[in-house]
Design a protein around this motif. Structure first.
Motif, PDB file in Angstrom:
ATOM      1  N   ASP A 300       0.799  -1.343  -0.013  1.00 29.84           N
ATOM      2  CA  ASP A 300       0.113  -0.143   0.076  1.00 29.84           C
ATOM      3  C   ASP A 300       0.871   1.243  -0.028  1.00 29.84           C
ATOM      4  OD1 ASP A 300      -2.276  -1.336  -0.024  1.00 29.84           O
ATOM      5  OD2 ASP A 300      -2.655  -1.219   2.346  1.00 29.84           O
ATOM      6  N   THR A 301       1.957   1.313   0.804  1.00 30.98           N
ATOM      7  CA  THR A 301       2.740   2.183   0.806  1.00 30.98           C
ATOM      8  C   THR A 301       3.572   2.660  -0.520  1.00 30.98           C
ATOM      9  OG1 THR A 301       3.138   1.951   3.057  1.00 30.98           O
ATOM     10  CG2 THR A 301       4.774   3.397   1.979  1.00 30.98           C
ATOM     11  N   ARG A 302       3.955   1.407  -1.051  1.00 29.67           N
ATOM     12  CA  ARG A 302       4.535   1.829  -2.670  1.00 29.67           C
ATOM     13  C   ARG A 302       3.723   2.038  -3.555  1.00 29.67           C
ATOM     14  NH1 ARG A 302       6.155  -4.053  -3.403  1.00 29.67           N
ATOM     15  NH2 ARG A 302       5.590  -4.441  -1.187  1.00 29.67           N
ATOM     16  N   ALA A 303       2.204   1.546  -3.259  1.00 30.71           N
ATOM     17  CA  ALA A 303       1.278   2.169  -4.238  1.00 30.71           C
ATOM     18  C   ALA A 303       1.275   3.552  -4.426  1.00 30.71           C
ATOM     19  CB  ALA A 303       0.051   1.283  -4.128  1.00 30.71           C
ATOM     20  N   ARG A 304       1.076   3.929  -3.151  1.00 31.62           N
ATOM     21  CA  ARG A 304       1.122   5.657  -2.893  1.00 31.62           C
ATOM     22  C   ARG A 304       2.042   6.473  -3.229  1.00 31.62           C
ATOM     23  NH1 ARG A 304      -1.931   9.857  -3.313  1.00 31.62           N
ATOM     24  NH2 ARG A 304      -1.481  11.480  -1.530  1.00 31.62           N
ATOM     25  N   LEU A 305       3.383   5.763  -2.938  1.00 29.40           N
ATOM     26  CA  LEU A 305       4.578   6.306  -3.387  1.00 29.40           C
ATOM     27  C   LEU A 305       4.613   6.534  -4.940  1.00 29.40           C
ATOM     28  CD1 LEU A 305       7.557   4.716  -1.368  1.00 29.40           C
ATOM     29  CD2 LEU A 305       6.749   7.153  -1.320  1.00 29.40           C
ATOM     30  N   MET A 306       4.110   5.579  -5.610  1.00 28.72           N
ATOM     31  CA  MET A 306       4.105   5.367  -6.986  1.00 28.72           C
ATOM     32  C   MET A 306       2.935   6.444  -7.524  1.00 28.72           C
ATOM     33  SD  MET A 306       5.529   4.515  -9.826  1.00 28.72           S
ATOM     34  CE  MET A 306       6.427   3.187  -8.741  1.00 28.72           C
ATOM     35  N   GLU A 307       2.055   6.847  -6.922  1.00 30.22           N
ATOM     36  CA  GLU A 307       1.032   7.935  -7.233  1.00 30.22           C
ATOM     37  C   GLU A 307       1.586   9.223  -7.059  1.00 30.22           C
ATOM     38  OE1 GLU A 307      -2.381   7.536  -4.916  1.00 30.22           O
ATOM     39  OE2 GLU A 307      -3.210   5.596  -5.682  1.00 30.22           O
ATOM     40  N   ARG A 308       2.570   9.121  -6.119  1.00 27.28           N
ATOM     41  CA  ARG A 308       2.919  10.772  -5.785  1.00 27.28           C
ATOM     42  C   ARG A 308       4.251  10.919  -6.363  1.00 27.28           C
ATOM     43  NH1 ARG A 308       2.405  15.054  -2.820  1.00 27.28           N
ATOM     44  NH2 ARG A 308       3.891  14.586  -1.218  1.00 27.28           N
ATOM     45  N   PHE A 309       5.163  10.281  -6.762  1.00 26.24           N
ATOM     46  CA  PHE A 309       6.311  10.162  -7.347  1.00 26.24           C
ATOM     47  C   PHE A 309       6.749   9.705  -8.596  1.00 26.24           C
ATOM     48  CE2 PHE A 309       7.363  10.497  -2.641  1.00 26.24           C
ATOM     49  CZ  PHE A 309       8.428  11.402  -2.694  1.00 26.24           C
ATOM     50  N   GLY A 310       5.643   8.585  -9.030  1.00 24.56           N
ATOM     51  CA  GLY A 310       5.938   8.176 -10.293  1.00 24.56           C
ATOM     52  C   GLY A 310       7.472   7.345 -10.357  1.00 24.56           C
ATOM     53  N   LEU A 311       7.508   6.585 -11.437  1.00 23.77           N
ATOM     54  CA  LEU A 311       8.563   5.703 -11.536  1.00 23.77           C
ATOM     55  C   LEU A 311       9.992   6.637 -11.715  1.00 23.77           C
ATOM     56  CD1 LEU A 311       7.855   3.146 -14.379  1.00 23.77           C
ATOM     57  CD2 LEU A 311       8.332   2.584 -11.934  1.00 23.77           C
ATOM     58  N   PHE A 312       9.838   7.915 -12.196  1.00 27.13           N
ATOM     59  CA  PHE A 312      11.228   8.527 -12.347  1.00 27.13           C
ATOM     60  C   PHE A 312      11.589   9.010 -10.965  1.00 27.13           C
ATOM     61  CE2 PHE A 312      13.134  12.762 -12.694  1.00 27.13           C
ATOM     62  CZ  PHE A 312      14.184  12.588 -13.542  1.00 27.13           C
TER      63      PHE A 312
END
Length: 491
Positions: A300-312
């Motif tokens: 869940d934390t990683r999913a939120r990180l991806m929403e906020r930061f993106g892959l780059f």
């Protein structure tokens, strides 16, 4: 040039008051003209436009430095939304057939969320978000629905606001976002091109190559690739004739950098401790990053990180942490710095803020022109003549027309001379230092010497028997701009 912009603002204010006096018997005309007179004392209105998913709301949040614009695909993103500075937060809905109503403000994962109280989107004219913000004190930002949307209503709303058929746009300027340059983008830029007044001047538009971090599939050199593409677009004569410049910005990276939280830094630090090969494998795709079996940080934390930061953003942040950067504030500042946001803010300052009165004067002249066209009367003839006099005689508009002509490739001069002419005409900004190609810290004596040198150089070009009529006319106008710099320094 420091003096002319306030001067043209004063001239147009006087003309607005004269037009109001001439139309005292027309409440509709007076209301419209008074509204545009009041706009001179308001912050500059800048609309953010682009196709669906271009990153408009994300860029707005990055510019403000807070998550105040919803970035999901919810109903609010289909409504024209104004963001204004105010002492107290307040969100007001303006229905088309009833009185304005105040909405309840809530937060969803840190971002603002608005409840339309059951009102269908089709029945809402606009939303107005009042929010205490230093960034909004000089500029009112307007988030618009996506153009070329599958929904005709959504796309129609954007077109009706940005390029209405029967009146000038309510925005003084526009930031147009595009992921790549498509025919739809060109058509929109053409539709927002100066209408009716000060024709052939792309003064009011900046293009942004948005979501720049996604170019190159999130590689660390993605932004370098995006900047090269932006430079190529800037060199395109068609694009140069429709907007001031093209800037590459990673909006998500900028927004996250300006709103980064401690728990996000903690999660990124945990990822940075993984073996490099394992993390690189996780970052091959969004799905793989979120679904990899890992205890800390959890899915869940990683999913939120991806929403906020993106892959780059995740790749860049973990790389910085591995390189020894352990201060979350320093990481956040680096994300903003690499995003291209600072370059965009600099461009907004030189192209929009420094030309604030000129942009407002242009909007006011459009308003006057509309009244004179819709309600012609004998008493309006001198007013129409004054509008034409300002447009043909005001040096500011002459500069803009010449800038557009140069950028279209119609003026034949050596490349170095064309580049200098653009700069002296204010293409890189209206300040004396920007026009003369000097550092902002340059002193009066250095500025004076450079301006005198430019006057002499372009005067020789204007008087040279080798110069044709077009080149001589261009040189004389450049000389006048240089003399304006000298006059400003003298004052």
């Amino acid at each position: 040039m420091t003096a002319p912009t306030p001067q043209i603002g004063s001239v147009v204010r006087v003309l607005l008051r004269r037009t109001i006096d001439a139309y005292r018997d027309s409440p509709q005309a007076v209301g419209w003209l008074q509204h545009n007179l009041n706009r001179f004392d308001e912050p500059l209105r800048v609309a953010i436009a682009g196709k669906v998913k271009a990153g408009k709301s994300t860029l707005l949040n990055a510019l403000v430095g807070e998550e105040i614009a919803p970035t999901d695909a919810g109903e609010c993103t289909r409504i024209v939304t104004w963001y204004l500075d105010a002492q107290v937060p307040k969100v007001t809905m303006f229905p088309r057939s009833s009185a304005p109503r105040q909405l309840t403000i809530s937060r969803n994962n840190g971002a603002l969320a608005f409840d339309l109280q059951g009102t269908p989107v089709e029945q809402v004219d606009k939303l107005e978000v009042q929010w205490p913000s230093q960034s909004l004190r000089t500029t009112t930002l307007i988030d618009t629905p996506g153009i070329a949307s599958l929904s005709k209503d959504t796309s129609g709303r954007a077109g009706a606001f940005l390029a209405p058929e029967d009146s000038p746009s309510q925005a003084d300027a526009v930031i147009y976002l595009m992921r790549h340059l498509h025919a739809t983008d060109v058509r929109f830029l053409e539709s927002f091109f100066d209408q009716g007044v000060a024709r052939a001047t792309p003064i009011n538009t900046i293009a942004v190559l948005s979501r720049a971090d996604e170019i190159g599939v999130g590689r660390l050199d993605a932004l370098s690739s995006a900047r090269r593409i932006a430079r190529r677009y800037r060199a395109d004569e068609k694009i140069r004739g429709l907007c001031q410049t093209v800037v590459a910005v990673a909006g998500l990276l900028a927004q996250t950098g300006r709103t980064m939280r401690q728990h996000e830094f903690t999660a990124l630090s945990a990822l940075a401790e993984l073996p490099r090969a394992d993390l690189d494998a996780m970052l091959l795709s969004v799905d793989r990053f979120s679904r990899t079996d890992l205890a800390t940080p959890d899915s869940d934390t990683r999913a939120r990180l991806m929403e906020r930061f993106g892959l780059f953003g995740v790749r860049l942040s973990t790389t910085l942490i591995r390189a020894g950067m352990t201060d979350p504030n320093a990481i956040a500042a680096e994300l903003v710095s690499r995003s291209g946001l600072d370059e965009l803010r600099s461009v907004l300052n030189t192209q929009f803020t420094e030309r604030r009165d000129l942009l407002k004067a242009r909007s006011a002249l459009l308003a006057i022109d509309l009244v004179l066209t819709r309600e012609p009367r004998p008493a309006s003839a001198p007013l129409a003549a004054e509008v034409e006099r300002i447009l043909s005689g005001a040096h500011e508009f002459s500069e803009l027309r010449l800038l557009s002509t140069i950028r279209s490739g119609a003026v034949k001069l050596p490349v170095e001379a064309l580049t200098e002419a653009e700069r002296l005409l204010g293409g890189d900004g209206g300040s004396a230092s920007a026009r003369l190609g000097l550092e902002p810290t340059a002193g009066p004596e250095e500025l004076w010497a450079a301006a005198l040198d430019a006057v002499a150089r372009w005067q020789r070009r204007a008087e040279s028997p080798m110069s044709g009529r077009v080149v001589s006319d261009v040189a004389r106008l450049v000389v006048r701009s240089c003399e304006g710099v000298l006059a400003g320094l003298r004052r």
